[in-house]
Enzyme design. Structure first.
Site, PDB file in Angstrom:
ATOM      1  N   GLU A  44       0.790  -1.232   0.000  1.00  0.00           N
ATOM      2  CA  GLU A  44       0.000   0.000   0.000  1.00  0.00           C
ATOM      3  C   GLU A  44       0.822   1.282   0.000  1.00  0.00           C
ATOM      4  O   GLU A  44       0.578   2.163  -0.805  1.00  0.00           O
ATOM      5  CB  GLU A  44      -0.955   0.006   1.191  1.00  0.00           C
ATOM      6  CG  GLU A  44      -2.034  -1.050   1.086  1.00  0.00           C
ATOM      7  CD  GLU A  44      -3.178  -0.812   2.057  1.00  0.00           C
ATOM      8  OE1 GLU A  44      -4.107  -0.082   1.686  1.00  0.00           O
ATOM      9  OE2 GLU A  44      -3.132  -1.353   3.171  1.00  0.00           O
ATOM     10  N   ASN A 367     -11.293  -1.217  -4.925  1.00  0.00           N
ATOM     11  CA  ASN A 367     -10.798  -1.966  -3.775  1.00  0.00           C
ATOM     12  C   ASN A 367     -11.923  -2.117  -2.762  1.00  0.00           C
ATOM     13  O   ASN A 367     -12.589  -1.147  -2.408  1.00  0.00           O
ATOM     14  CB  ASN A 367      -9.624  -1.242  -3.109  1.00  0.00           C
ATOM     15  CG  ASN A 367      -9.231  -1.903  -1.793  1.00  0.00           C
ATOM     16  OD1 ASN A 367      -8.724  -3.017  -1.778  1.00  0.00           O
ATOM     17  ND2 ASN A 367      -9.498  -1.232  -0.676  1.00  0.00           N
ATOM     18  N   GLU A 368     -12.139  -3.336  -2.324  1.00  0.00           N
ATOM     19  CA  GLU A 368     -13.117  -3.657  -1.279  1.00  0.00           C
ATOM     20  C   GLU A 368     -14.465  -2.973  -1.553  1.00  0.00           C
ATOM     21  O   GLU A 368     -15.055  -2.330  -0.678  1.00  0.00           O
ATOM     22  CB  GLU A 368     -12.569  -3.311   0.105  1.00  0.00           C
ATOM     23  CG  GLU A 368     -11.388  -4.196   0.473  1.00  0.00           C
ATOM     24  CD  GLU A 368     -10.957  -4.111   1.929  1.00  0.00           C
ATOM     25  OE1 GLU A 368     -11.305  -3.115   2.603  1.00  0.00           O
ATOM     26  OE2 GLU A 368     -10.258  -5.032   2.399  1.00  0.00           O
TER      27      GLU A 368
END
Length: 635
Positions: A44, A367-368
């Site tokens: 990240e 993302n997610e």
């Protein structure tokens, strides 16, 4: 055919003291190939860690001028007056803040500023450091220099120093200077500082502005603006085949904080940075181009995310407003793979020193997005456009699998799970029940993070793990045997998070811990390494372990692993005509809750030994709570 058998054997029997016995019959005909991408890494943010820059708050990005907080990691030397300001012409529009240094009267000796780094600065006498900064003088300044640039211990002992002459640049014009620093000796601690000083007596009353300080040690592969060597080498030694970036949650907590790829390329003076999802500033010195170079240097391939109109604060871009962000995603992909002679973004990449396209087979859309209710229209619009432009790329969905259904139907899904060791043991067969309908899966984030299933994200007193444990690593390894058994549909998997500072972090546990001068390889790191370095080319069916048991194995013609929570004996029946009389075992074992920590970084490490193989039938006893790799040559 000559084969090196690798049998991932995973045994978890918490709370029992009875040895178990298993018979494992191996089929000599493979059922499916093991994808070359099966084991990799999720990443990240690199500031203060993988990214080798040693100065924290180096360019005063995303801070509020004239506040104490804006001076984080900076301090005044010998009564100097310092402040972060934005009332002078900046070095660039992207970096609007500057450091103003005013020299008081009556302050003889060195006067200036110092930076304490990211919880310390590692000074090594065998290294040569590259330091630089921008400065400018206001109108009517009579400052004639010189600047003295040094590395010093916290007690003031000079470790390395050099001077920079001042050549009277025009007023209000920024000048860039750089120097090399070679320490005279290595101090015993990392409690050191970087300093820039001038003579107080001759410079009394003078004001100087600074911007974009930098201090780099030698980097991985000697790349400019590159990666910290020891962390990069630790990652490389795990044998990863892919690198997922730039997140993860760090792709955007809010619209303003989202990943904007073109803000991360080009000169550092053109990178504004942003507040990351984990509350600290991302300088974006580690930008898209640096990521791609690192991935290439490591022999990995990228799994690259594009921001897809949703931020984790819950805000979504309306469907009518998606077009510019779809174009941004196209431009990002074109920068990676566009032809340098016909594509504008490809030409930008070539101008940065990489004419040939990078490899890009997988792009994650968002993302997610299982947190979002807007993914169906965002997926439709993004992937409908992107898949038509790039039919060779597999686009990965990040919502809940098939709920709701998406159009076009995703070819790949990203699945995340943070759970207890017990959950991973009990779910080693979870993918066995997935339909074989052409869809493939990316286990993009997984880790055993707590012993408390009712409060997974609590604090350590509530069961949250500070560092990976032997029990957790063995459970994750058990889960990984299921990934190999289902590698016909599971094409990639990565533990998460990858790297965490032991001095300051927002999440535990992490695969790798680090401080200013060392790296801590966790038990989970070694489990990942054992599987990745010994991954097979094909999966050989065997007698199946029990889905409700505690002993798990996997057999591939290049790998063998075994994890266990108490002693268990496995008897193997091999289908090959010739089996070598000796093989090797690499075993990691220890008490369930033991971790590798800064105080005991090698509490649990794998150990390799030679074993005798009497023939096509042989037995192996796995120690309690263990992960083992058995390597046997057979044909």
């Amino acid at each position: 055919m000559l084969s090196t058998l690798c049998l991932p054997l995973l045994l978890l029997i918490p709370g029992t003291t009875l040895a178990a016995n298993f018979t494992v019959v191996v089929n000599g005909t493979s059922s499916h190939a093991i994808p070359s991408t099966l084991y990799g890494m999720m990443f990240e943010s690199g500031d203060g860690g993988l990214y080798a820059e040693m100065l924290q708050n180096r360019a005063f990005q995303q801070v509020t001028p004239n506040t104490t907080a804006a001076l984080a990691s900076w301090g005044a030397i010998n009564s100097a007056q310092i402040a972060v300001v934005n009332n002078t012409t900046p070095v660039s529009p992207a970096l609007p803040n500057s450091l103003q240094l005013t020299i008081p009267t009556g302050a003889p000796g060195p006067v200036g500023v110092q930076n304490s780094g990211f919880f310390g600065i590692n000074v090594n006498a065998s290294w040569r450091y590259n330091a630089s900064f921008f400065y400018k003088l206001p109108a009517k300044s009579t400052f004639k220099g010189p600047f003295t640039v040094s590395l010093k211990s916290a007690s003031g002992q000079t470790l390395a120093t050099t001077s920079i002459r001042v050549h009277a640049p025009p007023a209000n014009v920024w000048t860039h200077v750089s120097v090399s620093l070679k320490p005279r000796f290595s101090p015993t601690t990392t409690n050191n500082v970087f300093t820039v000083t001038i003579d107080g007596a001759s410079s009394a009353g003078q004001t100087i502005f600074f911007s974009l300080f930098s201090l780099f040690p030698p980097t991985f592969r000697n790349r400019p603006n590159g990666m910290r060597m020891d962390i990069a080498e630790t990652l490389q030694q795990a044998g990863p085949s892919f690198f997922r970036f730039p997140g993860g949650n760090n792709i955007g907590q809010s619209f303003a904080q989202r990943w904007v790829w073109n803000n991360t390329i080009g000169p550092l003076t053109q990178r504004p940075g942003r507040v990351g999802d984990w509350s600290y500033i991302n300088t974006d010195g580690l930008g898209l181009f640096e990521y791609l170079i690192f991935v290439e240097d490591m022999g990995m391939q990228p799994i690259m995310a594009v921001w897809a109109g949703y931020s984790l604060n819950g805000a979504s871009v309306a469907e009518s407003g998606l077009a510019p962000f779809i174009q941004q995603a196209k431009d990002q992909i074109d920068f990676v793979i566009g032809d340098a002679t016909t594509n504008t973004m490809g030409a930008r990449r070539a101008a940065m020193g990489h004419p040939a396209p990078f490899t890009l087979n997988y792009v994650e859309v968002g993302n997610e997005d299982f947190f979002s209710t807007t993914y169906p229209y965002r997926w439709k619009d993004f992937v409908g456009d992107l898949s038509a432009a790039y039919p060779q790329i597999t686009f990965i969905a990040t919502g809940s699998t098939f709920n709701p259904s998406l159009t076009p139907n995703p070819k790949a899904w990203d699945i995340h799970v943070y759970q207890t060791p017990q959950w991973f043991t009990q779910n080693t067969f979870i993918y066995d029940s997935f339909q074989r309908n052409g869809t493939i899966y990316f286990e993009g984030e997984y880790a055993a993070i707590s012993t408390n299933a009712s409060n997974l994200f609590g604090n350590p007193a509530q069961g949250r793990l500070t560092f990976p444990t032997m029990q957790g690593a063995a459970a994750e390894a058990a889960f990984m045997t299921g990934l190999e058994r289902n590698a016909d549909i599971v094409f990639a998997a990565s533990y998460a998070p990858l790297i965490g500072s032991v001095d300051h972090n927002q999440w535990t546990p992490n695969l790798i811990g680090f401080n200013a001068n060392s790296v801590i390889r966790s038990t989970s790191y070694y489990a990942q390494q054992l599987f990745s370095l010994n991954r097979g080319d094909e999966y050989l069916p065997t007698t199946l372990p029990s889905s409700t048991g505690h002993t798990f194995w996997s057999v591939t013609p290049k790998q063998i692993s075994n994890t266990d929570s108490i002693a268990a004996t496995l008897t193997f029946h091999l289908p090959f005509d010739t089996v070598a009389t000796t093989g090797s075992t690499t075993v990691m074992t220890g008490d369930a809750m033991t971790s590798n920590t800064p105080e005991s970084p090698d509490a649990i490490i794998p150990k390799t030994n030679t074993i005798s193989i009497p023939g096509k039938e042989f037995s192996f006893t796995a120690p309690p709570i263990s992960v083992s790799v058995l390597s046997i040559v057979a044909h």
